[in-house]
Design a protein around this motif. Sequence first.
Motif, PDB file in Angstrom:
ATOM      1  N   ARG A 228     -15.137  21.186  29.733  1.00 54.34           N
ATOM      2  CA  ARG A 228     -14.990  20.752  28.345  1.00 54.34           C
ATOM      3  C   ARG A 228     -13.561  21.009  27.906  1.00 54.34           C
ATOM      4  NH1 ARG A 228     -20.721  22.910  26.077  1.00 54.34           N
ATOM      5  NH2 ARG A 228     -21.900  21.127  26.803  1.00 54.34           N
ATOM      6  N   THR A 229     -13.218  20.429  26.772  1.00 52.11           N
ATOM      7  CA  THR A 229     -11.865  20.563  26.253  1.00 52.11           C
ATOM      8  C   THR A 229     -11.838  21.667  25.194  1.00 52.11           C
ATOM      9  OG1 THR A 229     -11.545  18.210  26.603  1.00 52.11           O
ATOM     10  CG2 THR A 229      -9.956  19.311  25.205  1.00 52.11           C
ATOM     11  N   TYR A 230     -10.875  22.569  25.322  1.00 54.89           N
ATOM     12  CA  TYR A 230     -10.732  23.680  24.383  1.00 54.89           C
ATOM     13  C   TYR A 230      -9.277  23.797  23.961  1.00 54.89           C
ATOM     14  CZ  TYR A 230     -15.243  25.291  26.189  1.00 54.89           C
ATOM     15  OH  TYR A 230     -16.555  25.386  26.556  1.00 54.89           O
ATOM     16  N   GLU A 231      -9.100  24.333  22.762  1.00 56.46           N
ATOM     17  CA  GLU A 231      -7.787  24.776  22.307  1.00 56.46           C
ATOM     18  C   GLU A 231      -7.835  26.294  22.238  1.00 56.46           C
ATOM     19  OE1 GLU A 231      -6.066  21.340  19.303  1.00 56.46           O
ATOM     20  OE2 GLU A 231      -6.548  23.317  18.539  1.00 56.46           O
ATOM     21  N   ILE A 232      -6.941  26.929  22.953  1.00 57.46           N
ATOM     22  CA  ILE A 232      -6.844  28.387  22.898  1.00 57.46           C
ATOM     23  C   ILE A 232      -5.509  28.720  22.253  1.00 57.46           C
ATOM     24  CG2 ILE A 232      -6.767  30.531  24.219  1.00 57.46           C
ATOM     25  CD1 ILE A 232      -8.347  29.076  26.423  1.00 57.46           C
ATOM     26  N   MET A 233      -5.560  29.299  21.070  1.00 61.96           N
ATOM     27  CA  MET A 233      -4.336  29.699  20.387  1.00 61.96           C
ATOM     28  C   MET A 233      -4.307  31.214  20.316  1.00 61.96           C
ATOM     29  SD  MET A 233      -2.828  28.775  16.666  1.00 61.96           S
ATOM     30  CE  MET A 233      -1.962  27.333  17.236  1.00 61.96           C
ATOM     31  N   PHE A 234      -3.160  31.783  20.666  1.00 60.83           N
ATOM     32  CA  PHE A 234      -3.015  33.220  20.504  1.00 60.83           C
ATOM     33  C   PHE A 234      -1.646  33.535  19.934  1.00 60.83           C
ATOM     34  CE2 PHE A 234      -0.588  33.864  24.460  1.00 60.83           C
ATOM     35  CZ  PHE A 234      -1.028  32.803  25.238  1.00 60.83           C
ATOM     36  N   ILE A 235      -1.581  34.665  19.257  1.00 64.15           N
ATOM     37  CA  ILE A 235      -0.365  35.104  18.582  1.00 64.15           C
ATOM     38  C   ILE A 235       0.129  36.355  19.299  1.00 64.15           C
ATOM     39  CG2 ILE A 235       0.663  35.836  16.401  1.00 64.15           C
ATOM     40  CD1 ILE A 235      -1.723  34.429  15.000  1.00 64.15           C
ATOM     41  N   VAL A 236       1.403  36.322  19.676  1.00 64.18           N
ATOM     42  CA  VAL A 236       2.031  37.421  20.389  1.00 64.18           C
ATOM     43  C   VAL A 236       2.890  38.218  19.404  1.00 64.18           C
ATOM     44  CG1 VAL A 236       3.557  38.004  22.318  1.00 64.18           C
ATOM     45  CG2 VAL A 236       2.037  36.037  22.484  1.00 64.18           C
ATOM     46  N   ARG A 237       2.958  39.502  19.598  1.00 66.59           N
ATOM     47  CA  ARG A 237       3.739  40.377  18.718  1.00 66.59           C
ATOM     48  C   ARG A 237       5.181  39.863  18.599  1.00 66.59           C
ATOM     49  NH1 ARG A 237       2.943  45.867  21.643  1.00 66.59           N
ATOM     50  NH2 ARG A 237       5.186  45.567  21.570  1.00 66.59           N
ATOM     51  N   PRO A 238       5.822  40.029  17.428  1.00 67.90           N
ATOM     52  CA  PRO A 238       7.183  39.492  17.248  1.00 67.90           C
ATOM     53  C   PRO A 238       8.262  40.268  18.003  1.00 67.90           C
ATOM     54  CG  PRO A 238       6.474  40.647  15.285  1.00 67.90           C
ATOM     55  CD  PRO A 238       5.293  40.601  16.196  1.00 67.90           C
ATOM     56  N   ASP A 239       7.984  41.487  18.454  1.00 68.54           N
ATOM     57  CA  ASP A 239       9.009  42.270  19.151  1.00 68.54           C
ATOM     58  C   ASP A 239       9.028  42.007  20.656  1.00 68.54           C
ATOM     59  OD1 ASP A 239       6.550  43.429  19.532  1.00 68.54           O
ATOM     60  OD2 ASP A 239       7.242  45.498  19.336  1.00 68.54           O
TER      61      ASP A 239
ATOM     62  N   TYR B 100       3.448  32.004  18.070  1.00 70.07           N
ATOM     63  CA  TYR B 100       2.213  31.241  18.251  1.00 70.07           C
ATOM     64  C   TYR B 100       2.276  30.492  19.576  1.00 70.07           C
ATOM     65  CZ  TYR B 100       0.580  31.986  13.482  1.00 70.07           C
ATOM     66  OH  TYR B 100       0.117  32.541  12.328  1.00 70.07           O
ATOM     67  N   ILE B 101       1.210  30.601  20.366  1.00 69.96           N
ATOM     68  CA  ILE B 101       1.093  29.919  21.652  1.00 69.96           C
ATOM     69  C   ILE B 101      -0.205  29.112  21.623  1.00 69.96           C
ATOM     70  CG2 ILE B 101       1.009  30.192  24.153  1.00 69.96           C
ATOM     71  CD1 ILE B 101       3.530  31.392  22.884  1.00 69.96           C
ATOM     72  N   LEU B 102      -0.125  27.835  22.018  1.00 68.04           N
ATOM     73  CA  LEU B 102      -1.296  26.961  22.035  1.00 68.04           C
ATOM     74  C   LEU B 102      -1.479  26.406  23.441  1.00 68.04           C
ATOM     75  CD1 LEU B 102      -3.517  25.355  20.506  1.00 68.04           C
ATOM     76  CD2 LEU B 102      -1.813  23.555  20.214  1.00 68.04           C
ATOM     77  N   LEU B 103      -2.667  26.628  24.007  1.00 64.04           N
ATOM     78  CA  LEU B 103      -3.005  26.080  25.324  1.00 64.04           C
ATOM     79  C   LEU B 103      -4.141  25.079  25.140  1.00 64.04           C
ATOM     80  CD1 LEU B 103      -3.086  29.327  27.514  1.00 64.04           C
ATOM     81  CD2 LEU B 103      -1.216  27.697  27.273  1.00 64.04           C
ATOM     82  N   LEU B 104      -3.930  23.846  25.595  1.00 59.55           N
ATOM     83  CA  LEU B 104      -5.006  22.854  25.631  1.00 59.55           C
ATOM     84  C   LEU B 104      -5.595  22.907  27.033  1.00 59.55           C
ATOM     85  CD1 LEU B 104      -3.340  19.860  23.789  1.00 59.55           C
ATOM     86  CD2 LEU B 104      -4.836  21.613  22.863  1.00 59.55           C
ATOM     87  N   VAL B 105      -6.892  23.202  27.112  1.00 59.20           N
ATOM     88  CA  VAL B 105      -7.512  23.555  28.385  1.00 59.20           C
ATOM     89  C   VAL B 105      -8.738  22.688  28.622  1.00 59.20           C
ATOM     90  CG1 VAL B 105      -8.673  25.433  29.603  1.00 59.20           C
ATOM     91  CG2 VAL B 105      -6.706  25.929  28.164  1.00 59.20           C
TER      92      VAL B 105
END
Length: 161
Positions: free
Chosen positions: A3-14, A64-69
Amino acid sequence: MNRTYEIMFIVRPDVEEAEIDKLIDTFSGYITDGGGAVTNSRVEQKMGRRRLAYTVNKFNDGFYILLLVEAPASLVSEIERRLRVSEPVIKFITVRMDEENKRVAKIKAHRDAHVKRSALPQVNAEAAVEVPAAVTEPVAAEPVAAEPAAAEAAEPVAAQV
């Protein structure tokens, strides 16, 4: 079943830019090794540094990082587990997109089938009324038929004279 998913994750700014690339490569590797595929490019994956809506772990912004999977659900669960224990990731969300794409296609088909009357080209109401009136006027056939009768009536008078 993939199936198609969007996985978004936020990484620390430092976190440094090179570490962010390494983190993306690591999660992309988990997905491809598990039988899935990442469908967006590196440029599309990195959405940049943005301000958070609220403070998370004392951070007000993050990368912000977005992976279309395209992957099976079991693999996505494993990716979520790894994101949860990853130290530089402060937030993540996974959205199943195949149902969302169906819903958007259904709305688009409905909108195409039901066009607003205000969006249609306007027809002038007065011009539409005048056209039938012009068509209903009689054709000039009767005066032509009346002339021979008048000529016959005139001939006997001329013969008597």
